[in-house]
Design a protein around this motif. Sequence first.
Motif, PDB file in Angstrom:
ATOM      1  N   UNK A   8       0.862  -1.185   0.000  1.00 11.49           N
ATOM      2  CA  UNK A   8       0.000   0.000   0.000  1.00 11.49           C
ATOM      3  C   UNK A   8       0.895   1.230   0.000  1.00 11.49           C
ATOM      4  N   UNK A   9       0.454   2.334  -0.618  1.00 10.83           N
ATOM      5  CA  UNK A   9       1.249   3.563  -0.557  1.00 10.83           C
ATOM      6  C   UNK A   9       1.479   3.983   0.903  1.00 10.83           C
ATOM      7  N   UNK A  10       2.680   4.469   1.186  1.00 15.75           N
ATOM      8  CA  UNK A  10       3.043   4.885   2.542  1.00 15.75           C
ATOM      9  C   UNK A  10       3.394   6.359   2.571  1.00 15.75           C
ATOM     10  N   UNK A  11       3.101   6.993   3.688  1.00 17.39           N
ATOM     11  CA  UNK A  11       3.578   8.349   3.910  1.00 17.39           C
ATOM     12  C   UNK A  11       4.974   8.243   4.532  1.00 17.39           C
ATOM     13  N   UNK A  12       5.764   9.296   4.457  1.00 15.29           N
ATOM     14  CA  UNK A  12       7.070   9.266   5.125  1.00 15.29           C
ATOM     15  C   UNK A  12       6.951   8.961   6.621  1.00 15.29           C
ATOM     16  N   UNK A  13       5.898   9.448   7.268  1.00 21.03           N
ATOM     17  CA  UNK A  13       5.711   9.190   8.706  1.00 21.03           C
ATOM     18  C   UNK A  13       5.453   7.705   8.964  1.00 21.03           C
ATOM     19  N   UNK A  14       4.659   7.067   8.105  1.00 24.97           N
ATOM     20  CA  UNK A  14       4.394   5.636   8.256  1.00 24.97           C
ATOM     21  C   UNK A  14       5.668   4.823   8.037  1.00 24.97           C
ATOM     22  N   UNK A  15       6.462   5.214   7.040  1.00 22.74           N
ATOM     23  CA  UNK A  15       7.723   4.524   6.771  1.00 22.74           C
ATOM     24  C   UNK A  15       8.668   4.665   7.959  1.00 22.74           C
ATOM     25  N   UNK A  16       8.749   5.867   8.517  1.00 23.67           N
ATOM     26  CA  UNK A  16       9.607   6.087   9.688  1.00 23.67           C
ATOM     27  C   UNK A  16       9.150   5.231  10.866  1.00 23.67           C
ATOM     28  N   UNK A  17       7.836   5.137  11.078  1.00 23.21           N
ATOM     29  CA  UNK A  17       7.314   4.326  12.169  1.00 23.21           C
ATOM     30  C   UNK A  17       7.668   2.849  11.972  1.00 23.21           C
TER      31      UNK A  17
END
Length: 113
Positions: free
Chosen positions: A27-36
């Motif tokens: 699924x597409x990720x936001x930078x914040x989700x990737x960092x988490x």
Amino acid sequence: MGCAGSKPRVDESGKKLRKPKPWKHTQPLTPAQLKQMRDEFWDTAPHYGGQKEIWDALRAATEADLPLAQTIVDSAGVIVSNSDLTLCYDERGAKYELPKYVLSEPTNLIPVG
């Protein structure tokens, strides 16, 4: 003393690092989700086995540019099985597997702004 055409010996731990191949998250990720996701992986990584010092070196290597990452893994005695760091071993034979999301950004990362 070697011949003029001889090459320096490179042992298995001296495998040259390279950037990981492009990949796409389910699924597409936001930078914040990737960092988490990355933070959660590194917080739990020592529980997968191996030495904390090697996990720390691998984290530092994933956050550095390629020449510095190479120096870090060489200095830590990490045996690089896959040159993109997805599979490594320490000198005692403990296995370290790194998911692609800690190594690079997915092609479907949602830009901010």
